[in-house]
Design a protein around this motif. Structure first.
Motif, PDB file in Angstrom:
ATOM      1  N   GLY A   1       0.799  -1.222   0.000  1.00  0.00           N
ATOM      2  CA  GLY A   1       0.000   0.000   0.000  1.00  0.00           C
ATOM      3  C   GLY A   1       0.834   1.276   0.000  1.00  0.00           C
ATOM      4  O   GLY A   1       1.767   1.424  -0.767  1.00  0.00           O
ATOM      5  N   GLU A   2       0.492   2.177   0.905  1.00  0.00           N
ATOM      6  CA  GLU A   2       1.153   3.479   1.004  1.00  0.00           C
ATOM      7  C   GLU A   2       2.296   3.483   2.018  1.00  0.00           C
ATOM      8  O   GLU A   2       2.868   4.532   2.310  1.00  0.00           O
ATOM      9  CB  GLU A   2       0.120   4.550   1.398  1.00  0.00           C
ATOM     10  N   HIS A   3       2.627   2.321   2.566  1.00  0.00           N
ATOM     11  CA  HIS A   3       3.692   2.265   3.570  1.00  0.00           C
ATOM     12  C   HIS A   3       5.015   2.759   2.990  1.00  0.00           C
ATOM     13  O   HIS A   3       5.341   2.484   1.836  1.00  0.00           O
ATOM     14  CB  HIS A   3       3.871   0.838   4.097  1.00  0.00           C
ATOM     15  N   HIS A   4       5.747   3.485   3.803  1.00  0.00           N
ATOM     16  CA  HIS A   4       7.110   3.902   3.487  1.00  0.00           C
ATOM     17  C   HIS A   4       7.787   4.273   4.799  1.00  0.00           C
ATOM     18  O   HIS A   4       7.120   4.491   5.813  1.00  0.00           O
ATOM     19  CB  HIS A   4       7.149   5.047   2.476  1.00  0.00           C
ATOM     20  N   PHE A   5       9.101   4.333   4.790  1.00  0.00           N
ATOM     21  CA  PHE A   5       9.850   4.510   6.034  1.00  0.00           C
ATOM     22  C   PHE A   5      10.806   5.677   5.951  1.00  0.00           C
ATOM     23  O   PHE A   5      11.486   5.868   4.936  1.00  0.00           O
ATOM     24  CB  PHE A   5      10.666   3.247   6.357  1.00  0.00           C
ATOM     25  N   PHE A   6      10.868   6.435   7.021  1.00  0.00           N
ATOM     26  CA  PHE A   6      11.930   7.407   7.264  1.00  0.00           C
ATOM     27  C   PHE A   6      12.779   6.797   8.362  1.00  0.00           C
ATOM     28  O   PHE A   6      12.277   6.546   9.469  1.00  0.00           O
ATOM     29  CB  PHE A   6      11.377   8.747   7.739  1.00  0.00           C
ATOM     30  N   ILE A   7      14.037   6.554   8.080  1.00  0.00           N
ATOM     31  CA  ILE A   7      14.925   5.921   9.057  1.00  0.00           C
ATOM     32  C   ILE A   7      16.098   6.859   9.304  1.00  0.00           C
ATOM     33  O   ILE A   7      16.871   7.151   8.383  1.00  0.00           O
ATOM     34  CB  ILE A   7      15.429   4.555   8.561  1.00  0.00           C
ATOM     35  N   THR A   8      16.224   7.335  10.533  1.00  0.00           N
ATOM     36  CA  THR A   8      17.342   8.196  10.899  1.00  0.00           C
ATOM     37  C   THR A   8      18.430   7.330  11.507  1.00  0.00           C
ATOM     38  O   THR A   8      18.173   6.536  12.412  1.00  0.00           O
ATOM     39  CB  THR A   8      16.912   9.291  11.894  1.00  0.00           C
ATOM     40  N   ILE A   9      19.653   7.514  10.994  1.00  0.00           N
ATOM     41  CA  ILE A   9      20.787   6.665  11.358  1.00  0.00           C
ATOM     42  C   ILE A   9      21.902   7.523  11.928  1.00  0.00           C
ATOM     43  O   ILE A   9      22.194   8.608  11.408  1.00  0.00           O
ATOM     44  CB  ILE A   9      21.300   5.926  10.102  1.00  0.00           C
ATOM     45  N   ASP A  10      22.548   7.024  12.963  1.00  0.00           N
ATOM     46  CA  ASP A  10      23.731   7.652  13.541  1.00  0.00           C
ATOM     47  C   ASP A  10      24.918   7.338  12.632  1.00  0.00           C
ATOM     48  O   ASP A  10      25.399   6.212  12.614  1.00  0.00           O
ATOM     49  CB  ASP A  10      23.968   7.106  14.953  1.00  0.00           C
ATOM     50  N   THR A  11      25.374   8.334  11.868  1.00  0.00           N
ATOM     51  CA  THR A  11      26.462   8.087  10.918  1.00  0.00           C
ATOM     52  C   THR A  11      27.817   7.973  11.619  1.00  0.00           C
ATOM     53  O   THR A  11      28.804   7.604  10.988  1.00  0.00           O
ATOM     54  CB  THR A  11      26.529   9.185   9.839  1.00  0.00           C
ATOM     55  N   GLN A  12      27.868   8.267  12.924  1.00  0.00           N
ATOM     56  CA  GLN A  12      29.110   8.109  13.678  1.00  0.00           C
ATOM     57  C   GLN A  12      29.251   6.697  14.240  1.00  0.00           C
ATOM     58  O   GLN A  12      30.301   6.358  14.785  1.00  0.00           O
ATOM     59  CB  GLN A  12      29.175   9.135  14.808  1.00  0.00           C
ATOM     60  N   HIS A  13      28.222   5.899  14.132  1.00  0.00           N
ATOM     61  CA  HIS A  13      28.288   4.519  14.601  1.00  0.00           C
ATOM     62  C   HIS A  13      29.406   3.813  13.841  1.00  0.00           C
ATOM     63  O   HIS A  13      29.481   3.899  12.606  1.00  0.00           O
ATOM     64  CB  HIS A  13      26.952   3.817  14.356  1.00  0.00           C
ATOM     65  N   PRO A  14      30.286   3.093  14.539  1.00  0.00           N
ATOM     66  CA  PRO A  14      31.470   2.528  13.882  1.00  0.00           C
ATOM     67  C   PRO A  14      31.174   1.475  12.811  1.00  0.00           C
ATOM     68  O   PRO A  14      32.005   1.256  11.930  1.00  0.00           O
ATOM     69  CB  PRO A  14      32.265   1.913  15.037  1.00  0.00           C
ATOM     70  N   GLU A  15      30.003   0.849  12.835  1.00  0.00           N
ATOM     71  CA  GLU A  15      29.717  -0.205  11.856  1.00  0.00           C
ATOM     72  C   GLU A  15      28.871   0.268  10.677  1.00  0.00           C
ATOM     73  O   GLU A  15      28.638  -0.500   9.745  1.00  0.00           O
ATOM     74  CB  GLU A  15      29.052  -1.380  12.552  1.00  0.00           C
ATOM     75  N   VAL A  16      28.389   1.520  10.719  1.00  0.00           N
ATOM     76  CA  VAL A  16      27.614   2.040   9.598  1.00  0.00           C
ATOM     77  C   VAL A  16      28.526   2.168   8.394  1.00  0.00           C
ATOM     78  O   VAL A  16      29.635   2.701   8.491  1.00  0.00           O
ATOM     79  CB  VAL A  16      26.994   3.415   9.950  1.00  0.00           C
ATOM     80  N   GLN A  17      28.075   1.664   7.255  1.00  0.00           N
ATOM     81  CA  GLN A  17      28.845   1.765   6.017  1.00  0.00           C
ATOM     82  C   GLN A  17      28.027   2.539   4.992  1.00  0.00           C
ATOM     83  O   GLN A  17      26.988   2.060   4.527  1.00  0.00           O
ATOM     84  CB  GLN A  17      29.202   0.379   5.485  1.00  0.00           C
ATOM     85  N   ILE A  18      28.506   3.765   4.706  1.00  0.00           N
ATOM     86  CA  ILE A  18      27.885   4.612   3.695  1.00  0.00           C
ATOM     87  C   ILE A  18      29.003   5.249   2.884  1.00  0.00           C
ATOM     88  O   ILE A  18      30.165   5.256   3.299  1.00  0.00           O
ATOM     89  CB  ILE A  18      26.975   5.700   4.323  1.00  0.00           C
ATOM     90  N   ALA A  19      28.651   5.790   1.729  1.00  0.00           N
ATOM     91  CA  ALA A  19      29.638   6.442   0.871  1.00  0.00           C
ATOM     92  C   ALA A  19      30.296   7.601   1.620  1.00  0.00           C
ATOM     93  O   ALA A  19      29.656   8.270   2.443  1.00  0.00           O
ATOM     94  CB  ALA A  19      28.963   6.950  -0.398  1.00  0.00           C
ATOM     95  N   ASP A  20      31.569   7.822   1.335  1.00  0.00           N
ATOM     96  CA  ASP A  20      32.310   8.906   1.993  1.00  0.00           C
ATOM     97  C   ASP A  20      31.630  10.254   1.808  1.00  0.00           C
ATOM     98  O   ASP A  20      31.566  11.046   2.739  1.00  0.00           O
ATOM     99  CB  ASP A  20      33.748   8.979   1.456  1.00  0.00           C
ATOM    100  N   TRP A  21      31.094  10.518   0.608  1.00  0.00           N
ATOM    101  CA  TRP A  21      30.457  11.820   0.382  1.00  0.00           C
ATOM    102  C   TRP A  21      29.202  11.987   1.234  1.00  0.00           C
ATOM    103  O   TRP A  21      28.894  13.090   1.673  1.00  0.00           O
ATOM    104  CB  TRP A  21      30.180  12.047  -1.112  1.00  0.00           C
ATOM    105  N   LEU A  22      28.488  10.892   1.505  1.00  0.00           N
ATOM    106  CA  LEU A  22      27.320  10.970   2.392  1.00  0.00           C
ATOM    107  C   LEU A  22      27.748  11.241   3.826  1.00  0.00           C
ATOM    108  O   LEU A  22      27.147  12.058   4.528  1.00  0.00           O
ATOM    109  CB  LEU A  22      26.514   9.669   2.333  1.00  0.00           C
ATOM    110  N   ARG A  23      28.806  10.567   4.266  1.00  0.00           N
ATOM    111  CA  ARG A  23      29.292  10.769   5.636  1.00  0.00           C
ATOM    112  C   ARG A  23      29.801  12.203   5.820  1.00  0.00           C
ATOM    113  O   ARG A  23      29.596  12.807   6.863  1.00  0.00           O
ATOM    114  CB  ARG A  23      30.375   9.760   5.987  1.00  0.00           C
ATOM    115  N   GLN A  24      30.437  12.763   4.794  1.00  0.00           N
ATOM    116  CA  GLN A  24      30.912  14.144   4.890  1.00  0.00           C
ATOM    117  C   GLN A  24      29.742  15.120   4.926  1.00  0.00           C
ATOM    118  O   GLN A  24      29.765  16.097   5.665  1.00  0.00           O
ATOM    119  CB  GLN A  24      31.832  14.477   3.715  1.00  0.00           C
ATOM    120  N   ARG A  25      28.726  14.833   4.148  1.00  0.00           N
ATOM    121  CA  ARG A  25      27.555  15.721   4.106  1.00  0.00           C
ATOM    122  C   ARG A  25      26.690  15.579   5.356  1.00  0.00           C
ATOM    123  O   ARG A  25      26.035  16.522   5.775  1.00  0.00           O
ATOM    124  CB  ARG A  25      26.737  15.398   2.858  1.00  0.00           C
ATOM    125  N   TYR A  26      26.664  14.378   5.937  1.00  0.00           N
ATOM    126  CA  TYR A  26      25.851  14.097   7.120  1.00  0.00           C
ATOM    127  C   TYR A  26      26.751  13.480   8.201  1.00  0.00           C
ATOM    128  O   TYR A  26      26.703  12.273   8.436  1.00  0.00           O
ATOM    129  CB  TYR A  26      24.709  13.139   6.774  1.00  0.00           C
TER     130      TYR A  26
END
Length: 155
Positions: free
Chosen positions: A33-58
């Motif tokens: 249906g219309e379900h969708h998620f907003f998920i806020t993540i702590d980008t300082q968490h040591p195991e989070v893996q995101i692109a470097d440009w995302l980590r710099q921006r956030y």
């Protein structure tokens, strides 16, 4: 040392289990249906893996949206990975469940917020241990029940 029931820890585990169950269902069957998620993540968490440009921006936290386009959703016991689209750039993310700050499905007005443990919370725990116990609770006479915020008892 006195053994205690760690209600906060137990509640966070239950909330993470709920998120894991929901994401597992979405991985298997898609978003209903219309379900969708907003998920806020702590980008300082040591195991989070995101692109470097995302980590710099956030550098502290990022809120991602799982709605119209996502790919490769894979759910594990303690984490999930997903590819999301950032301005027509697909980016893989690896997100441990304990890095999640908030999980919201606005289509049904559902949300979870994970509170961190601070010194203030520990002081509150100490105050609660010293607080007198109520011997009897009288039910409200007639009329609606009163909702009391626990914040009103904090120092």
């Amino acid at each position: 040392m006195t053994r205690r029931i760690e209600y906060g820890h137990l509640m966070h585990n239950a909330m993470r289990s709920l998120i894991r169950t929901v994401l597992t269902d979405v991985a298997e069957s898609g978003l209903p249906g219309e379900h969708h998620f907003f998920i806020t993540i702590d980008t300082q968490h040591p195991e989070v893996q995101i692109a470097d440009w995302l980590r710099q921006r956030y550098p502290e936290e990022i809120t991602v949206v799982m709605q119209h386009w996502f790919d490769n959703l894979e759910v594990r016991e303690d984490s999930f990975s997903v590819t999301l689209n950032f301005g027509d750039m697909p980016e893989p993310l690896f997100i441990p469940f304990d890095s999640i700050i908030t999980f919201v499905d606005p289509s049904v007005e559902f949300g979870l917020r994970f509170e961190g443990h601070s010194d203030e919370d520990e002081d509150l725990d100490d105050d609660l241990e010293e607080a007198p116990m109520l011997e009897e609770v009288e039910p409200a006479p007639d009329g609606p029940a009163e909702v009391v915020s626990l914040d009103s008892f904090r120092k």
